[in-house]
Design a protein around this motif. Structure first.
Motif, PDB file in Angstrom:
ATOM      1  N   THR A  20       0.833  -1.199   0.000  1.00 41.24           N
ATOM      2  CA  THR A  20       0.000   0.000   0.000  1.00 41.24           C
ATOM      3  C   THR A  20       0.869   1.251   0.000  1.00 41.24           C
ATOM      4  O   THR A  20       0.578   2.237  -0.698  1.00 41.24           O
ATOM      5  N   SER A  32       1.106   4.314  -2.739  1.00 37.14           N
ATOM      6  CA  SER A  32       1.006   5.724  -2.345  1.00 37.14           C
ATOM      7  C   SER A  32       2.220   6.510  -2.828  1.00 37.14           C
ATOM      8  O   SER A  32       2.094   7.661  -3.274  1.00 37.14           O
ATOM      9  N   GLY A  46      -5.868  -7.441  -3.474  1.00 36.16           N
ATOM     10  CA  GLY A  46      -6.629  -6.666  -2.508  1.00 36.16           C
ATOM     11  C   GLY A  46      -6.220  -5.206  -2.511  1.00 36.16           C
ATOM     12  O   GLY A  46      -7.041  -4.320  -2.218  1.00 36.16           O
ATOM     13  N   GLU A  47      -4.955  -4.919  -2.843  1.00 34.74           N
ATOM     14  CA  GLU A  47      -4.497  -3.541  -2.935  1.00 34.74           C
ATOM     15  C   GLU A  47      -5.254  -2.792  -4.025  1.00 34.74           C
ATOM     16  O   GLU A  47      -5.540  -1.595  -3.892  1.00 34.74           O
ATOM     17  N   VAL A  52      -8.483  -1.826  -2.549  1.00 28.00           N
ATOM     18  CA  VAL A  52      -8.269  -0.640  -1.715  1.00 28.00           C
ATOM     19  C   VAL A  52      -8.179   0.610  -2.586  1.00 28.00           C
ATOM     20  O   VAL A  52      -8.713   1.671  -2.230  1.00 28.00           O
ATOM     21  N   GLY A  90     -11.549   1.893  -3.359  1.00 35.68           N
ATOM     22  CA  GLY A  90     -12.138   2.605  -2.235  1.00 35.68           C
ATOM     23  C   GLY A  90     -11.520   3.968  -2.015  1.00 35.68           C
ATOM     24  O   GLY A  90     -12.218   4.967  -1.809  1.00 35.68           O
ATOM     25  N   VAL A  91     -10.187   4.037  -2.093  1.00 33.93           N
ATOM     26  CA  VAL A  91      -9.488   5.317  -1.883  1.00 33.93           C
ATOM     27  C   VAL A  91      -9.818   6.290  -3.004  1.00 33.93           C
ATOM     28  O   VAL A  91     -10.058   7.485  -2.773  1.00 33.93           O
ATOM     29  N   ARG A 104      -6.447   3.984  -9.411  1.00 31.20           N
ATOM     30  CA  ARG A 104      -6.646   5.071  -8.447  1.00 31.20           C
ATOM     31  C   ARG A 104      -6.727   6.416  -9.164  1.00 31.20           C
ATOM     32  O   ARG A 104      -7.584   7.258  -8.845  1.00 31.20           O
TER      33      ARG A 104
END
Length: 383
Positions: free
Chosen positions: A28, A32, A201-202, A205, A208-209, A284
């Motif tokens: 994660t 980022s 799973g990342e 995430v 969601g982010v 993302r």
């Protein structure tokens, strides 16, 4: 030898899964890091950090394959390694900035603790001690170079990172896989499969982010397309590929098994994870700019990340089965060819194209080869 190897088998323990949670956080953090610096230099630094973290994790994966570490003093040492790995993960965003020395110190401690644990595990086994003595110099030198890089700056720091990782990765190939490299095939296959699942799973995430708190029609459609792609990537690994590889590893023995595990899992799973991380970056960004076209790096993430994942599958399956999976190869080529289009059309459309390509590869294999698929997944029914 077969009886000894069979006794090495054991289930993945809660302690190993606990250790893996820190690796999840590290992935994660890498995503980022890429999101905050979506440039080619940022991608290079992010992939270097991912390679370093992966090598630390895979070293422990081999260690825990050799024995059940969830007992006694070894358990405490594993918990200490987990704490040090958390320090590495926390320092990931600043690994090439203000936290470079902190990253180097924590990383060196993680690697040294692995060598200590390996020495404890192999204290009564001459073959394991011999393998450790051959492995320790490159492991120590590579990790020490990363600490040294923390005191440098700019291109010099990057260059030292490249040398350090080259020492680490080339080391096992140069020193060879002797008798001391013992592998529990079922355990290794399960452990690496779980890591692929964690990396996927990342991407969840990232959805969601990226979606945030205010949902619009475009965001909902993008999230739906994102889960379609992630589901396809999951299917491509777990439907038959993981089964093929596990059975091949079980059939192998001795040094051949160790080499197969090194090549197909330690080396070839890294580009899979890298592809997933790059796709998570692109996903993302897409969710933040649904109606706009993507910049070059996020476009490479969306299309090239999925393409890299498929290419890694092709190499992984070729190493384990000796066959070239043409549908996955063609799918990877198409995804890479879509990169120029992804910078010219809306991000949502680009994500839709990636979803279509991945879904078509899945459908072709599942429907066009359904009889063979049943034989692989349910050999008792096929018989």
């Amino acid at each position: 030898m077969a009886d000894v190897e069979r006794r090495d088998e054991h289930q993945v323990t809660p302690l190993e899964l606990f250790f893996d949670l820190v690796f999840v956080f590290a992935i994660t953090q890498v995503t980022s890091l890429l999101a905050h610096n979506p440039t080619w230099g940022g991608v290079l630094r992010g992939m270097l950090v991912l390679a370093a973290v992966w090598w630390a994790w895979t070293s422990y994966a081999w260690l825990t394959s050799a024995m059940d570490v969830d007992e006694g003093g070894v358990r405490l040492a594993m918990l200490a390694a987990t704490a040090m790995m958390l320090g590495v993960a926390l320092a990931v965003p600043g690994a090439f900035g203000g936290d470079a020395v902190l990253f180097g110190v924590a990383y060196l401690l993680v690697r040294l603790l692995h060598l200590v644990l390996s020495a404890i595990v192999g204290r009564d086994d001459p073959d394991r001690r011999s393998a450790l003595l051959r492995f320790a110099p490159t492991a120590t030198f590579g990790a020490s170079l990363l600490l040294l890089a923390g005191f440098l700056a700019g291109d010099e720091r990057v260059a030292v990172w490249v040398v350090a990782l080259a020492v680490d990765y080339v080391g096992p190939a140069v020193i060879g896989m002797g008798r001391g490299w013992r592998v529990a095939p079922e355990h290794v296959a399960e452990r690496y499969g779980l890591i692929v699942l964690i990396a996927l799973g990342e991407s969840i995430v990232a959805i969601g982010v990226g979606a945030g708190f205010k949902l619009t029609t475009g965001l909902i459609v993008a999230a739906a397309l994102g889960i379609v792609v992630v589901s396809a990537l999951w299917w491509l690994y777990f439907d038959v590929a993981a089964i093929f590889a596990r059975r091949r590893l079980v059939r192998a023995s001795g040094i051949e098994r160790a080499r197969l595990a090194r090549d197909s899992y330690t080396y070839l799973h890294l580009p899979m994870i890298a592809g997933i991380v790059l796709f998570a970056l692109g996903l993302r960004t897409t969710l933040h700019h649904v109606g706009e076209s993507l910049d070059t790096v996020p476009a490479v993430g969306v299309c090239g990340g999925a393409g890299l994942y498929l290419l890694a599958h092709v190499a992984f399956l070729f190493r384990t089965t000796g066959r070239v999976f043409r549908r996955r190869t063609a799918g990877a080529v198409v995804l890479l060819a879509l990169i120029p289009a992804a910078v010219a059309i809306p991000a949502l459309a680009a994500l839709g194209l990636v979803g279509a390509v991945c879904s078509l590869v899945v459908a072709y294999e599942a429907i066009g080869h359904r009889e063979h698929r049943v034989q692989v997944r349910h050999p008792d029914l096929a018989a």
